[in-house]
Design a protein around this motif. Sequence first.
Motif, PDB file in Angstrom:
ATOM      1  N   LYS A  28      82.199  19.963  19.185  1.00 36.37           N
ATOM      2  CA  LYS A  28      82.022  18.552  19.511  1.00 36.37           C
ATOM      3  C   LYS A  28      83.342  17.825  19.287  1.00 36.37           C
ATOM      4  O   LYS A  28      84.170  18.250  18.481  1.00 36.37           O
ATOM      5  CB  LYS A  28      80.931  17.928  18.634  1.00 36.37           C
ATOM      6  N   PRO A  29      83.560  16.712  19.973  1.00 42.19           N
ATOM      7  CA  PRO A  29      84.764  15.929  19.684  1.00 42.19           C
ATOM      8  C   PRO A  29      84.726  15.407  18.266  1.00 42.19           C
ATOM      9  O   PRO A  29      83.668  15.077  17.731  1.00 42.19           O
ATOM     10  CB  PRO A  29      84.692  14.787  20.704  1.00 42.19           C
ATOM     11  N   LYS A  30      85.888  15.363  17.645  1.00 40.33           N
ATOM     12  CA  LYS A  30      85.951  14.870  16.271  1.00 40.33           C
ATOM     13  C   LYS A  30      87.322  14.250  16.029  1.00 40.33           C
ATOM     14  O   LYS A  30      88.278  14.502  16.764  1.00 40.33           O
ATOM     15  CB  LYS A  30      85.708  16.006  15.279  1.00 40.33           C
ATOM     16  N   ASP A  31      87.400  13.450  15.011  1.00 42.91           N
ATOM     17  CA  ASP A  31      88.676  12.856  14.656  1.00 42.91           C
ATOM     18  C   ASP A  31      89.314  13.676  13.534  1.00 42.91           C
ATOM     19  O   ASP A  31      88.640  14.354  12.763  1.00 42.91           O
ATOM     20  CB  ASP A  31      88.493  11.401  14.223  1.00 42.91           C
ATOM     21  N   TYR A  32      90.632  13.624  13.471  1.00 41.96           N
ATOM     22  CA  TYR A  32      91.383  14.345  12.456  1.00 41.96           C
ATOM     23  C   TYR A  32      92.698  13.607  12.208  1.00 41.96           C
ATOM     24  O   TYR A  32      93.092  12.734  12.978  1.00 41.96           O
ATOM     25  CB  TYR A  32      91.648  15.791  12.886  1.00 41.96           C
ATOM     26  N   TRP A  79      90.039  16.673  22.088  1.00 41.00           N
ATOM     27  CA  TRP A  79      89.580  16.515  23.474  1.00 41.00           C
ATOM     28  C   TRP A  79      88.802  17.765  23.883  1.00 41.00           C
ATOM     29  O   TRP A  79      89.088  18.398  24.872  1.00 41.00           O
ATOM     30  CB  TRP A  79      90.773  16.319  24.398  1.00 41.00           C
ATOM     31  N   ASP A  80      87.814  18.104  23.084  1.00 42.29           N
ATOM     32  CA  ASP A  80      87.155  19.390  23.294  1.00 42.29           C
ATOM     33  C   ASP A  80      85.681  19.234  23.640  1.00 42.29           C
ATOM     34  O   ASP A  80      84.826  19.895  23.085  1.00 42.29           O
ATOM     35  CB  ASP A  80      87.303  20.271  22.040  1.00 42.29           C
ATOM     36  N   TYR A  81      85.374  18.306  24.553  1.00 40.63           N
ATOM     37  CA  TYR A  81      83.999  18.220  25.023  1.00 40.63           C
ATOM     38  C   TYR A  81      83.613  19.536  25.691  1.00 40.63           C
ATOM     39  O   TYR A  81      84.357  20.054  26.526  1.00 40.63           O
ATOM     40  CB  TYR A  81      83.848  17.094  26.045  1.00 40.63           C
ATOM     41  N   PRO A  82      82.452  20.090  25.364  1.00 36.52           N
ATOM     42  CA  PRO A  82      82.035  21.330  26.039  1.00 36.52           C
ATOM     43  C   PRO A  82      81.614  21.035  27.470  1.00 36.52           C
ATOM     44  O   PRO A  82      81.043  19.994  27.755  1.00 36.52           O
ATOM     45  CB  PRO A  82      80.845  21.799  25.197  1.00 36.52           C
ATOM     46  N   TYR A  83      81.939  21.944  28.371  1.00 29.15           N
ATOM     47  CA  TYR A  83      81.401  21.841  29.725  1.00 29.15           C
ATOM     48  C   TYR A  83      79.911  22.166  29.679  1.00 29.15           C
ATOM     49  O   TYR A  83      79.467  22.980  28.875  1.00 29.15           O
ATOM     50  CB  TYR A  83      82.113  22.818  30.665  1.00 29.15           C
ATOM     51  N   ARG A  84      79.142  21.554  30.576  1.00 28.82           N
ATOM     52  CA  ARG A  84      77.689  21.760  30.572  1.00 28.82           C
ATOM     53  C   ARG A  84      77.176  21.980  31.987  1.00 28.82           C
ATOM     54  O   ARG A  84      77.748  21.462  32.943  1.00 28.82           O
ATOM     55  CB  ARG A  84      76.984  20.554  29.945  1.00 28.82           C
ATOM     56  N   ASP A  85      76.104  22.744  32.078  1.00 23.45           N
ATOM     57  CA  ASP A  85      75.475  22.918  33.379  1.00 23.45           C
ATOM     58  C   ASP A  85      74.427  21.836  33.583  1.00 23.45           C
ATOM     59  O   ASP A  85      74.288  20.905  32.774  1.00 23.45           O
ATOM     60  CB  ASP A  85      74.892  24.320  33.517  1.00 23.45           C
TER      61      ASP A  85
END
Length: 782
Positions: free
Chosen positions: A553-557, A516-522
């Motif tokens: 980026k989001p990824k599966d693991y 759940w690591d979407y980067p915040y963006r301006d």
Amino acid sequence: MKKMSIGCFLFVLSIFLLSGVNAQEQNDSTKVSSVSASSKEEKNRNVMLNAESANSPRDVNIGLPFQGDIVILENDVPVVYYFYPTFPTSAWRVDNSLSRIGLLSFEEGALLYGKVGFAVSSYDRDFSRKFKGFASSSINSMGSSSFDVTLTGPLKNGWGYMASFYQFNDRANGANYQYSSWSSRTSMAKLSIQKKYKKGSVKLLYKYVDDNKPAVSSYNPLLYMGDGETKALDNFSLGKDSYLPGSGIIPTVDRYQNTVMADLNSDEFSRTESHNIYLVGDHEFDNGWKLNYSGIYQKMNSPLSIVFPLSLSILNVAEQNANGRHFYKLGTTNEYTGKYVQSMYSQMSPQSDCEMYTVRAEMTKKIKNHDLRFGTTVQMFHRAYDVLTGSWRMTVEANPTIVTTTAGSDDPMYNPYAYGSYADDKWEKQALYASDDFKVGSRLDLSIGARLEHQDFTTYSDPYKNFEGLEDKELLKYKAKNKWNKVAYGKFVYKLTNHFGLLGDVCYNVDNKTTWDYPYRDENGASIDENGYTAGFHITSTGLVVGHPRATKPKDYEISVLKSSGGVYLNIGKKLNLVSKLTYIEKNNILGSATLDDPTSMMGVRADFGPEFYNIQTMGWSTDIMSEPFKNFSIHYLLTLQKPEYKDYSVSGFGQTYDYSDNIIPSLSQVLMEIDPSYTFGKGKYKAWVSLRYFGKQYANETNAFTYNPWWENFGGFDYYVSRNLTFKLQVVNFLDQAGVKGKIEGAAQIQKEDIGDYIGKPIVASAIRPRTIELKVNYKF
């Protein structure tokens, strides 16, 4: 340990008789008549005897911290898909509509739904051949009360019905929430109609649950005195007082930086409403195969409100005043002159839109010495929810007051870069499973099973924080399609004699997850960190700031869990039933938190350096004994010695590395004991029982710098069976009247052992032990 005088006892007893209780059921099904590799349920567990809550199952410690893995089943299907934001106890309660409750074994929970841990199983009543009623009422010394009634009976031509109503008014531990009379209030109604025919039955059941729960918070401020000792503050009673703002108003911002003052007493932030439709049945075919099937469709609007300390630091007001900083009660010019102020963080989800269905079908047949089972499950879960967050400060006392550093200010936020978020998620799963319980000769019992599950996951997320006008900006979309979850297990029992033998098991579980690591963006699409800065140096009015945005980026693991055990058993009828075994558990590739505070910053700068993955490993030895040494007396004893450790776990950021590898996992004891004696007398009319659970020394943070001394969870009770139809149950939770804390300390992940001296005699925040509670329950059948 305090001693309780007769006068004190009579006073408390009179108070409780005039006020109220939710009595917990003592699970009496603790006897083990035999040892079998095909056992599907765990014995010797008081499933509903929970020292932390009067309306939730206990958490059975297996050397792994809780991470949303444990599931509650009703009629063979989960009551919710996932605990966020749909809490299981907001859709399920123990009442007279349930015919039985049990605890599935580790292997059975993995086989049926791919879960890690012990699953609670429960079943709704079938209709009775003649009209029957089951009623219960309870009160306790904290002011809680409950009432439920269930009616069953026949109709015509094999048809019948069951109807029930349940009401629970919970005062928790007696906390005086100034914004609410209750910590939770729950109403539940069920209505089923069932048809029984020659080859089987089919039941259609509707369940409605209305659950009002203002907030989730178990934190208590206290003083840490070193060497595992803690001390209560003068203005706060551990486990009894509320550490939520007395106004019930929580400061938050939404995903576009709009301030939202969340009201814990409003439906939007406290009321969960769920509609549940079950279809349950069985059918026996002429060729000997038997079909069991169950399905649930659920529609649920579920808020989730969580308030917790932002960091370990509790500010000393006098020291802050000396440095020129003063605190004022929100919206006033009244300066706060108390002793401490705490930095808090709120994470509030308003009523969310959640939809779920689960279908399970299973075919069974005994062929010679084989008990065969083939099954399938189909699941879908969709949730769409906002998360509002806020950073603010409050006074450290019972029913705290929100404060600011500006006189007369109505703005409670001290960190302008608080973030809200939005997510729209959907899981779809289809699984096949099979098992075989069989004998090899007269001495060897074997059980094997496997599960293969196909999983699709889709999520939409809004990364654009703090920028109004971007409401129509396209959401980020991520798909994790065609993932495969796998489970396999094997169990054996080898009988060396009629009473003594060997046993063992192994279970392997692989589950696909998504970060759940979407980067915040301006507004330009550039990544920003939790403080609102892009990468690099920034000159501000308060100095130079370095931005540390996440660029991942989001990824599966895949998470994998391996459990194996081996040992011996001794079974001499009722006189002695013993199982002693070694158990090894490892859990790999766990997604951990990597949010660190900059140790050089005076501005409270923090950044997220995740995702960070780590492993857990536990080696343990347990001995479980059940004995009836003489007539009417039984005792259960369980001893567990374990070493739950972090493995391959380190976090780096701000030029420093924190290595937690080989440290003991916080909140998990290395020594556990359970002692449950009971005695029945008066020709079966009376039963006295005690349940004691010992928790050895616990560590309270990842570096193992903070510790808690051992303590006992303790229960005692007296049951009076007046007749076949009337029973009184008196129970005391924490009759030793212990006071103290447990659990992980928030914000302490960076505190090293060599620095612990700086925190001795200083305030911290942790979870408290439930205070003594006297409960009375009456069961009546008619």
